[in-house]
Design a protein around this motif. Sequence first.
Motif, PDB file in Angstrom:
ATOM      1  N   LEU A 198      33.548 -10.915 -20.675  1.00  0.00           N
ATOM      2  CA  LEU A 198      33.040 -10.896 -20.755  1.00  0.00           C
ATOM      3  C   LEU A 198      32.240  -9.855 -21.880  1.00  0.00           C
ATOM      4  N   TYR A 199      33.317  -9.210 -21.691  1.00  0.00           N
ATOM      5  CA  TYR A 199      33.487  -7.869 -23.123  1.00  0.00           C
ATOM      6  C   TYR A 199      34.622  -8.079 -24.083  1.00  0.00           C
ATOM      7  N   GLY A 200      35.543  -9.508 -24.459  1.00  0.00           N
ATOM      8  CA  GLY A 200      36.231 -10.098 -25.533  1.00  0.00           C
ATOM      9  C   GLY A 200      36.273 -11.323 -25.772  1.00  0.00           C
ATOM     10  N   VAL A 201      36.784 -12.288 -25.170  1.00  0.00           N
ATOM     11  CA  VAL A 201      36.403 -13.365 -25.689  1.00  0.00           C
ATOM     12  C   VAL A 201      35.245 -14.107 -25.832  1.00  0.00           C
ATOM     13  N   SER A 202      34.064 -13.704 -24.796  1.00  0.00           N
ATOM     14  CA  SER A 202      32.976 -14.559 -25.412  1.00  0.00           C
ATOM     15  C   SER A 202      32.544 -13.893 -25.937  1.00  0.00           C
ATOM     16  N   PRO A 203      31.895 -12.315 -26.612  1.00  0.00           N
ATOM     17  CA  PRO A 203      31.470 -12.186 -27.791  1.00  0.00           C
ATOM     18  C   PRO A 203      32.551 -12.383 -29.247  1.00  0.00           C
ATOM     19  N   ALA A 204      33.820 -12.558 -29.199  1.00  0.00           N
ATOM     20  CA  ALA A 204      34.679 -13.133 -30.364  1.00  0.00           C
ATOM     21  C   ALA A 204      33.893 -14.573 -30.637  1.00  0.00           C
ATOM     22  N   VAL A 205      33.411 -15.601 -29.448  1.00  0.00           N
ATOM     23  CA  VAL A 205      33.415 -16.999 -29.705  1.00  0.00           C
ATOM     24  C   VAL A 205      31.946 -17.096 -30.425  1.00  0.00           C
ATOM     25  N   THR A 206      30.904 -16.286 -29.961  1.00  0.00           N
ATOM     26  CA  THR A 206      29.753 -15.756 -30.505  1.00  0.00           C
ATOM     27  C   THR A 206      29.978 -15.637 -31.305  1.00  0.00           C
ATOM     28  N   ALA A 207      30.551 -14.188 -32.131  1.00  0.00           N
ATOM     29  CA  ALA A 207      30.197 -14.011 -32.665  1.00  0.00           C
ATOM     30  C   ALA A 207      29.948 -14.859 -34.504  1.00  0.00           C
ATOM     31  N   LEU A 216      33.351 -22.644 -36.697  1.00  0.00           N
ATOM     32  CA  LEU A 216      34.055 -21.832 -36.993  1.00  0.00           C
ATOM     33  C   LEU A 216      34.327 -21.914 -34.679  1.00  0.00           C
ATOM     34  N   ALA A 217      33.779 -21.343 -34.773  1.00  0.00           N
ATOM     35  CA  ALA A 217      33.452 -22.005 -32.887  1.00  0.00           C
ATOM     36  C   ALA A 217      34.280 -22.762 -32.423  1.00  0.00           C
ATOM     37  N   ILE A 218      33.180 -24.180 -32.386  1.00  0.00           N
ATOM     38  CA  ILE A 218      33.189 -25.043 -32.359  1.00  0.00           C
ATOM     39  C   ILE A 218      34.781 -25.960 -31.992  1.00  0.00           C
ATOM     40  N   ASP A 226      48.162 -27.389 -27.810  1.00  0.00           N
ATOM     41  CA  ASP A 226      48.433 -26.613 -28.385  1.00  0.00           C
ATOM     42  C   ASP A 226      48.257 -27.105 -29.827  1.00  0.00           C
ATOM     43  N   CYS A 227      48.160 -26.254 -31.242  1.00  0.00           N
ATOM     44  CA  CYS A 227      47.953 -27.224 -32.419  1.00  0.00           C
ATOM     45  C   CYS A 227      47.996 -25.983 -33.387  1.00  0.00           C
ATOM     46  N   ALA A 228      48.424 -25.994 -34.625  1.00  0.00           N
ATOM     47  CA  ALA A 228      48.959 -25.487 -35.475  1.00  0.00           C
ATOM     48  C   ALA A 228      48.050 -24.776 -36.317  1.00  0.00           C
ATOM     49  N   GLU A 229      47.043 -24.959 -36.172  1.00  0.00           N
ATOM     50  CA  GLU A 229      45.347 -24.716 -36.475  1.00  0.00           C
ATOM     51  C   GLU A 229      44.901 -22.972 -35.364  1.00  0.00           C
ATOM     52  N   ILE A 230      45.383 -22.460 -34.265  1.00  0.00           N
ATOM     53  CA  ILE A 230      44.763 -21.826 -32.664  1.00  0.00           C
ATOM     54  C   ILE A 230      45.030 -20.300 -33.841  1.00  0.00           C
ATOM     55  N   LYS A 231      45.840 -19.915 -34.085  1.00  0.00           N
ATOM     56  CA  LYS A 231      45.692 -18.781 -34.224  1.00  0.00           C
ATOM     57  C   LYS A 231      45.233 -18.527 -35.079  1.00  0.00           C
ATOM     58  N   GLY A 232      45.192 -19.668 -36.242  1.00  0.00           N
ATOM     59  CA  GLY A 232      44.563 -18.756 -37.572  1.00  0.00           C
ATOM     60  C   GLY A 232      42.946 -18.460 -37.467  1.00  0.00           C
ATOM     61  N   LEU A 233      42.265 -19.707 -36.136  1.00  0.00           N
ATOM     62  CA  LEU A 233      40.904 -20.282 -35.864  1.00  0.00           C
ATOM     63  C   LEU A 233      40.622 -18.077 -34.986  1.00  0.00           C
ATOM     64  N   ALA A 234      41.693 -18.152 -33.775  1.00  0.00           N
ATOM     65  CA  ALA A 234      42.021 -16.765 -33.574  1.00  0.00           C
ATOM     66  C   ALA A 234      41.345 -15.481 -34.440  1.00  0.00           C
ATOM     67  N   LYS A 235      42.315 -15.570 -34.975  1.00  0.00           N
ATOM     68  CA  LYS A 235      42.182 -14.214 -35.750  1.00  0.00           C
ATOM     69  C   LYS A 235      40.985 -14.683 -36.691  1.00  0.00           C
ATOM     70  N   GLU A 236      40.642 -15.357 -36.829  1.00  0.00           N
ATOM     71  CA  GLU A 236      39.112 -15.701 -37.544  1.00  0.00           C
ATOM     72  C   GLU A 236      38.124 -14.942 -36.238  1.00  0.00           C
ATOM     73  N   LEU A 237      38.167 -15.471 -35.670  1.00  0.00           N
ATOM     74  CA  LEU A 237      37.184 -15.079 -34.922  1.00  0.00           C
ATOM     75  C   LEU A 237      37.444 -14.016 -34.480  1.00  0.00           C
ATOM     76  N   ILE A 238      38.358 -12.946 -34.101  1.00  0.00           N
ATOM     77  CA  ILE A 238      38.644 -11.788 -33.846  1.00  0.00           C
ATOM     78  C   ILE A 238      38.002 -10.945 -34.985  1.00  0.00           C
ATOM     79  N   LYS A 239      37.905 -11.135 -36.099  1.00  0.00           N
ATOM     80  CA  LYS A 239      37.383 -10.827 -37.622  1.00  0.00           C
ATOM     81  C   LYS A 239      36.106 -10.359 -37.608  1.00  0.00           C
ATOM     82  N   SER A 240      35.655 -11.226 -37.364  1.00  0.00           N
ATOM     83  CA  SER A 240      33.984 -11.887 -36.893  1.00  0.00           C
ATOM     84  C   SER A 240      33.727 -11.291 -35.979  1.00  0.00           C
TER      85      SER A 240
END
Length: 496
Positions: A198-207, A216-218, A226-240
């Motif tokens: 609730l205070y980590g992953v959820s707000p990162a996705v909805t950001a 990006l969220a979808i 597992d795929c090559a894009e996961i780390k990049g997408l996660a990094k974008e979510l954290i930045k957002s």
Amino acid sequence: MSQSQYLETLISWDYDGVTSLVTLFKYLLNFTTEVYYVCNERSEGHAIGNLLDEIPKQTKVFIAVDSSSNDVESMKLLSSKGIDCLIIDHHTVTVENPYAVLVNPQQPNCKYPNKNACGGLLVYKVCQVIDDYMNTHYSNDLNDLPGFSLMADMMSMMELENRYYAKQSLKSLRHAGLRALFEAMGFDLKNLSATDFLYGVSPAVTAATRADNIKLAIDFLMCDKDCAEIKGLAKELIKSNERRKEIQAEALIALKPFVNLEDKTVIVYDPTLGKGFNGLVGQELSKYFNRPAIVLGEGDDSNTYAGSFRGLEDFSMLDLLDECESVIYTGGHPNAGGLQILKVNFDVLRQELNKKLHDFEPDDSLYYELEFDIGEINEKLILYLSEFYRITGNGFKQGKFRIKGLFISDKKLMGKLNNTVKIDCGDIQLMKFKTDSEFYDTVPVFTEVEAIGSLNMNYWKQYKPKFKITKTMQLFIEDYKELVKNKNTYIKRREK
């Protein structure tokens, strides 16, 4: 089933809405590749109308998820084109819709016992029913997703079915993208809690959706393997998400001076926030001033304001606004939703709410479950309590404890936004989040205090010069009391 074309639509941009879309999309791909989706960005509003032109002519089945229960006109138009319409939703039903099959436990005479289901859970249940008819088991691959939807949408955690799926999500998470995001944010995959989500992953996705980047969220939630894009997408979510925190903190500072403390409800106007942040800032204002809050921006035309409301647990803010004559539209959940008013009725709404809440006084007491002396706190006790409170949320709050015998030896203002305060008290650290330098300045040093908050064990892994794990006991505090100054007592045991 493969001879038809299925089209999903999404006009709800929160975690539950995006998960609803992804769950159904992934499930239907087991039967056909003729599955497509269309969706609105937050700034485009809740209406399906602007999406109708994007629907391919060959579409046979149109499915709306986490929305549209009351959208009769859009379903009528689609139905007239020979398109079968299905709505899977959990929001309040106010009209009869003969042009669509409606799956919604809120509709009259619905016998589904869980009235606290969310969109993601209902979509999953529909998949289970299809499995039963088709003699397949594809929904089993998606059973780690509904629990997160329930937690994110703040559905009751006193509902046994909801607790079951919440535990399933936390204990048996297989979704590759979510696992990667939890790890990137520093959470232990073997000991996930509702608070971590609730205070980590959820707000990162909805950001991402708040920044009008729903794709990006979808795309991220589509990465269940597992795929090559996961780390990049996660990094974008954290930045957002970091940017979201900055906007939220700046807005709270900017709007606080405009709050009339004589009003029973905080009502402010800020045209710069946009639809993605009105609700978040409303939540912050509601918590800070301990009363319902409404944050308005520009409406759909030059004569209206539109925005979001956040309420308290004492009553349904949705029902209250629905009774106000100045409100053109309101919808959502009892204490979190949207509204629209005429600009000329801004003060009228304020007066209506003050009148309706004339006798209401919010309880600003801090409640706690148990009290401990600092000498009784140890890792074993904290881990035991953490397991008991692993699944928390609406109706089942994170446990708060009164800790006595604390002595402050030092304090530090931390974080990129200088909104976290760390207070050293010997073997335990007091942590105060989402605060400011004003709070930091009031914290005394070399003073005995007692405090209320939730207990946590922090494990810090160090790899150089050699591997070791540093363990720190923490208390995430709501507030503290100096004993030497004999401040007014603020502590009250929570009633069961």
